[in-house]
Design an enzyme around this catalytic site. Structure first.
Site, PDB file in Angstrom:
ATOM      1  N   TYR A 124       0.851  -1.124   0.132  1.00  0.00           N
ATOM      2  CA  TYR A 124       0.032   0.047   0.166  1.00  0.00           C
ATOM      3  C   TYR A 124       0.892   1.184  -0.139  1.00  0.00           C
ATOM      4  CZ  TYR A 124      -4.439  -2.626   0.678  1.00  0.00           C
ATOM      5  OH  TYR A 124      -5.437  -3.436   0.157  1.00  0.00           O
ATOM      6  N   GLU A 138      -7.766  -7.253   5.640  1.00  0.00           N
ATOM      7  CA  GLU A 138      -7.010  -8.531   4.690  1.00  0.00           C
ATOM      8  C   GLU A 138      -6.304  -9.160   5.854  1.00  0.00           C
ATOM      9  OE1 GLU A 138      -4.987  -6.099   1.698  1.00  0.00           O
ATOM     10  OE2 GLU A 138      -6.852  -5.537   1.135  1.00  0.00           O
TER      11      GLU A 138
END
Length: 411
Positions: free
Chosen positions: A98, A140
């Protein structure tokens, strides 16, 4: 969730950013793949990148998330985030990635919007990004923990069935002999294959049989590109994979699943709530698994089964579709075929019509919970018809194969 100052800034700049988000996403992927070409080779779907659908999905999700935060600053769109997180987890996306996405995304924003990206604007959109990213990272992480990590395992092909001219079913068992965790009907797995050029491409395929078996089953439609390139992985599986071969397969993911909480399956009178399972084309795969689960567990409530296809010969898993529905005591089955319906030789209890799916004459009970899977135009049309029949939008659930362009078209 979103600070008051950032709400004002994002609201003011959303039209500009939203109007440029397509170009921003295009430059983002160009910069990302220039810096990290292995991501395109081994993680991102090269076909979707070439077609531009992944860029559309990214643009749609960012715009939808930002719009939601502006309208609901103390809340977050959990359904959208959950769907994205399941897809990411099935690919093995890591928290560290990310930061890499942030670097290239904000470089693209600055490149496209130039001086319009003031420090205040950059800070506000940075807050939006990390609210979305951190929410996905948390979901996640939980998904990985529930499955004991993001491990890929080798599975041996122990059966192959040609369902139609373009759909093959592969039956798989763990090559290492260790038991596999169970899954929920409607979920999918990622399959990674090595292509002739060395790329290790990944695709998701729904599990097309009910839970409870030591084997897993996927039914793969060969993607014939027409004016676009043929599907790399589907054609590889059809042409090169047979009994005795091995595939790298992820744990099961996906949030289009039947409600397991008994209270959630009950109507107001204490009986099983009505269900409607609608599919088109290869979208039948998760729906057939759901029907198998309902049949195996002795489901007693009303179930409406709807499917549309080009012809009876192209209706993959048709025998299972009919057989599982036939085991349910209160099921009605409705198939539509664009051509060849008069040649239909299915079960006597399944009605068949010529044309595309039309729910006009189908009774839909109050309190129905609906599950949809198929091409996006089909799902949008069925959803609109269901809402017109009084089904609550919150009770209509869907699965998109590939990039989720529903959000992209609504943004």
């Amino acid at each position: 969730m979103l600070s008051e100052q950032s709400v004002a800034t994002v609201r003011a700049t959303l039209p500009v950013v939203g109007g440029a988000i397509g170009e921003i996403s295009e430059r983002f992927y160009a910069g990302l793949f220039a810096a990290r070409p292995e991501l395109l080779r081994d993680l991102f779907n090269r076909g979707n990148q070439a077609a531009g659908t992944q860029r559309q999905a990214l643009a749609g999700s960012i715009a939808a998330f930002a719009t939601y935060l502006v309208d609901h600053p103390d809340d977050r769109p959990d359904a959208m985030l959950g769907r994205i997180a399941h897809k990411h987890a099935s690919l093995g996306v890591t928290a560290e990635q990310y930061a890499l996405v942030h670097e290239h995304l904000f470089a693209a924003i600055a490149d496209v919007l130039g001086e319009a990206v003031t420090p205040a604007v950059a800070a506000a959109w940075d807050e939006v990004y990390w609210l979305m990213a951190n929410a996905l990272i948390a979901i996640e992480k939980r998904l990985y923990e529930e499955r004991g990590g993001s491990e890929w395992r080798e599975w041996e092909v122990v059966g192959r069935v040609e369902e139609t001219a373009d759909v093959a079913t592969f039956r798989l068992r763990p090559a290492d002999g260790r038991p596999a965790a169970d899954f929920r009907a409607g979920q999918y797995v990622s399959v990674q294959v090595e292509l002739p050029d060395g790329a290790r491409q990944i695709r998701q395929y729904s599990l097309s049989a009910a839970p409870g078996s030591p084997l897993r089953q996927i039914s793969v439609k060969r993607v014939r590109g027409g004016t676009a390139p043929d599907g790399e992985v589907s054609n590889h599986l059809h042409a090169r994979v047979d009994v005795g071969d091995r595939l790298r397969v992820s744990a099961p993911y996906g949030d289009l699943v039947l409600v397991e909480n008994p209270a959630g399956n009950l109507a107001g009178n204490g009986t099983a709530a009505p269900l409607l399972l609608a599919s088109a084309g290869i979208g039948a795969t998760p729906i057939v698994a759901m029907l198998g689960q309902l049949a195996d567990t002795g489901h007693q409530g009303p179930v409406v089964v709807v499917h549309g296809d080009r012809s009876p010969a192209e209706h993959a898993l048709r025998a299972d579709h009919e057989a599982y529905a036939g085991k349910l005591p209160d099921a009605s089955v409705h198939f539509w075929y664009e051509e060849g319906a008069h040649h239909y030789e299915g079960g006597a209890d399944a009605s068949h019509r010529t044309g595309r799916v039309d729910l006009t004459g189908i009774a839909v009970a109050k309190g129905t919970r609906a599950y949809l899977c198929g091409p996006l135009p089909f799902m949008r049309a069925v959803r609109a018809q269901l809402i017109g029949k009084g089904v609550a939008p919150a009770d209509i659930h869907y699965e998109v194969f590939g990039p989720d362009l529903w959000l992209a078209q609504e943004s």
